[in-house]
Enzyme design. Structure first.
Site, PDB file in Angstrom:
ATOM      1  N   PHE A  86       0.756  -1.082   0.079  1.00 43.23           N
ATOM      2  CA  PHE A  86      -0.178   0.010  -0.044  1.00 43.23           C
ATOM      3  C   PHE A  86       0.837   1.299   0.152  1.00 43.23           C
ATOM      4  O   PHE A  86       1.642   1.503   0.855  1.00 43.23           O
ATOM      5  CB  PHE A  86      -1.065  -0.056   1.274  1.00 43.23           C
ATOM      6  CG  PHE A  86      -1.844   1.292   1.138  1.00 43.23           C
ATOM      7  CD1 PHE A  86      -2.891   1.276   0.262  1.00 43.23           C
ATOM      8  CD2 PHE A  86      -1.604   2.331   1.765  1.00 43.23           C
ATOM      9  CE1 PHE A  86      -3.643   2.293   0.243  1.00 43.23           C
ATOM     10  CE2 PHE A  86      -2.436   3.649   1.786  1.00 43.23           C
ATOM     11  CZ  PHE A  86      -3.704   3.668   1.063  1.00 43.23           C
TER      12      PHE A  86
ATOM     13  N   ASP B 201       9.336   2.844   1.649  1.00 48.48           N
ATOM     14  CA  ASP B 201       8.126   3.468   2.194  1.00 48.48           C
ATOM     15  C   ASP B 201       8.002   3.084   3.787  1.00 48.48           C
ATOM     16  O   ASP B 201       7.396   2.157   4.112  1.00 48.48           O
ATOM     17  CB  ASP B 201       6.938   3.100   1.472  1.00 48.48           C
ATOM     18  CG  ASP B 201       5.622   3.515   1.732  1.00 48.48           C
ATOM     19  OD1 ASP B 201       5.690   4.155   2.932  1.00 48.48           O
ATOM     20  OD2 ASP B 201       4.607   3.687   1.125  1.00 48.48           O
TER      21      ASP B 201
ATOM     22  N   LYS C  44       2.714   9.956   7.991  1.00 46.39           N
ATOM     23  CA  LYS C  44       2.040   9.805   9.140  1.00 46.39           C
ATOM     24  C   LYS C  44       2.547  10.495  10.331  1.00 46.39           C
ATOM     25  O   LYS C  44       1.995  11.545  10.860  1.00 46.39           O
ATOM     26  CB  LYS C  44       1.838   8.225   9.242  1.00 46.39           C
ATOM     27  CG  LYS C  44       0.957   7.819   8.233  1.00 46.39           C
ATOM     28  CD  LYS C  44       0.199   6.351   8.273  1.00 46.39           C
ATOM     29  CE  LYS C  44      -1.083   5.899   7.404  1.00 46.39           C
ATOM     30  NZ  LYS C  44      -0.469   5.191   6.316  1.00 46.39           N
TER      31      LYS C  44
HETATM   32  C1  LIG Z   1      -0.719   5.542   4.859  1.00 44.24           C
HETATM   33  C2  LIG Z   1       0.313   4.997   3.978  1.00 44.24           C
HETATM   34  C3  LIG Z   1       0.351   5.717   2.918  1.00 44.24           C
HETATM   35  C4  LIG Z   1      -0.092   6.914   2.269  1.00 44.24           C
HETATM   36  O1  LIG Z   1      -0.190   8.060   3.205  1.00 44.24           O
HETATM   37  P1  LIG Z   1      -1.430   9.096   2.936  1.00 44.24           P
HETATM   38  O2  LIG Z   1      -0.888  10.215   3.977  1.00 44.24           O
HETATM   39  O3  LIG Z   1      -2.781   8.418   3.327  1.00 44.24           O
HETATM   40  O4  LIG Z   1      -1.299   9.756   1.519  1.00 44.24           O
HETATM   41  C5  LIG Z   1       1.680   5.260   1.949  1.00 44.24           C
HETATM   42  N1  LIG Z   1       2.252   4.320   2.478  1.00 44.24           N
HETATM   43  C6  LIG Z   1       1.901   3.429   3.624  1.00 44.24           C
HETATM   44  C7  LIG Z   1       3.092   2.484   3.908  1.00 44.24           C
HETATM   45  C8  LIG Z   1       0.940   4.057   4.239  1.00 44.24           C
HETATM   46  O5  LIG Z   1       0.750   3.199   5.316  1.00 44.24           O
END
Ligand SMILES: *Cc1c(COP(=O)(O)O)cnc(C)c1O
Length: 391
Positions: free
Chosen positions: A132, A217, A246
């Site tokens: 994700f 990520d 986040k």
């Molecule tokens: C939540 C998340 C995203 C997306 O972040 P947003 O601030 O909602 O765009 C991308 N990568 C990972 C691993 C996430 O948990």
């Protein structure tokens, strides 16, 4: 307004993109949140791994209040002290030297892809199945889950997917035009999937051999979630680029692309931008949140209390047959069940505990780091009563 009134207005005036819980929150303090009816909940989800230092951490509140009286926004046509201070702080706590600031995780990943393409002059990105990475068009493409893409085609080109954990599949898919491999060191939304032994180390070696950039990520795993400041440290692997968002701002929206100096220098004036990116209010909040993490020795608590939570969940796994596996590090834990878990999360909510059900069958625990043992006991007690009924 009561819950029902809020829900009615939402239905009428807000685009219905979220499957929200029937719960309207009003206040938060530490690991507790209160809804508009006055009911208190133990928060084991922390706004999806955002409120790591706890809800309304006093230092974050103070920083936001003070900065908001001085200067809220300037654009990136000018320098501000909070932005350079935050960039230096990120260089101090990470393996990287340079930052680009934006506003969200998806935007950070977009920036990372642009940077990787600019630096390498190549186009292809290898990403993982079940990953994700966010909801922009390029990031639903990078995300290895069909449900996020369906209905939004055509999607941008240049992304390939391989199974997470399969190093040979990465090797087979690298070509002369591969710019980078994009991976969550621990898959979060995909069900708290931890990498097989040696996988990330091998991935690093392979990328180095093939002259391909490695992008982590760490939007969900960053800032202490796993017990280390970054999950990369759990595995002793240094990526070329790390994306964060986040928890970075202690609840205030901010994201960043972090890179080593050589890669970071590939961006030149005019290459990339964000109007709000790194604005003084967001940066001040982030500085306060990172300082709270460090000065209050929160990573020790993540390991200690997170370890306690994991132990208690493992005890339940022994007792109840529907629990298949407990996974994760620090305060990023998953309990995989043999049945769908959304009813369990709903029942826990009734009983005053907020947990999340992801990937259909995985209860995900992402509490604020200020949660204490007594609160963990309450959480596991509530969970146990539900599991008992179902077994
Ligand atoms: C939540 C998340 C995203 C997306 O972040 P947003 O601030 O909602 O765009 C991308 N990568 C990972 C691993 C996430 O948990």
């Amino acid at each position: 307004m009561n819950t029902e009134e809020i829900m009615n207005l939402d239905k009428k005036y807000v685009m219905q993109t979220y499957g929200r819980y029937p719960l309207a929150l009003k206040e938060g303090k530490g690991a507790l949140v209160t809804d508009v009816e006055g009911k208190v909940y133990i928060d084991c989800f922390a706004g999806i791994a955002v409120n790591n230092v706890g809800h309304c951490h006093p230092k974050v509140v103070e920083a936001i209040c003070n900065q908001s009286k001085k200067l809220i926004h300037t654009s990136n046509l000018y320098y501000t002290e909070p932005q350079v201070e935050l960039a230096k702080l990120l260089a101090d706590i990470s393996v990287h030297e340079k930052s680009f600031f934006c506003n969200s995780g998806a935007e950070a990943n977009e920036g990372a892809i642009k940077l990787a393409r600019k630096f390498t002059g190549k186009g292809e990105i290898i990403a993982m199945e079940n990953s994700f990475h966010g909801r922009t068009l390029a990031m639903i493409t990078a995300t290895g889950q069909h449900k996020y893409k369906k209905g939004f085609e055509p999607l941008p080109e240049g992304f390939k997917h391989v199974n997470y954990g399969d190093i040979d599949a990465v090797a087979e898919n690298i070509t002369d035009n591969t710019a980078a491999v994009l991976v969550e060191p621990i898959q979060g939304e995909g069900g708290v999937i931890v990498p097989p032994e040696g996988y990330l180390e091998d991935l690093k070696k392979l990328c180095q051999q093939e002259d391909v950039l490695l992008i982590f990520d760490e939007v969900q795993t960053g800032f202490g979630r796993t017990g280390e400041m970054f999950a990369s440290q759990l595995f002793g692997v240094t990526p070329d680029i790390t994306t964060v968002a986040k928890a970075l701002g202690g609840g205030f929206p901010i994201g960043a692309v972090l890179a080593n100096e050589e890669v970071g220098n590939a961006f030149e004036p005019g290459n990339h931008a964000a109007t709000f990116g790194g604005n003084p209010l967001a940066c001040t909040a982030a500085i306060a949140a990172i300082n709270a993490l460090v000065n209050e020795s929160m990573l020790i608590k993540v390991k200690e209390i997170g370890g306690y939570l994991k132990y208690k969940l493992e005890e339940q796994a022994k007792l109840y047959g529907i629990v298949e596996e407990i996974r994760g590090f620090g305060m990023m834990l998953g309990m995989e069940l043999s049945i769908n878990c959304s009813e369990i999360a709903a029942e826990a909510r009734e009983q005053g505990v907020l947990i999340n059900c992801t990937a259909d069958r995985v209860l995900r625990f992402l509490p604020p780091f200020v949660i204490d043992k007594g609160q963990i006991d309450t959480v596991t007690c509530v969970l146990e009563s539900i599991l008992q009924k179902l077994s």
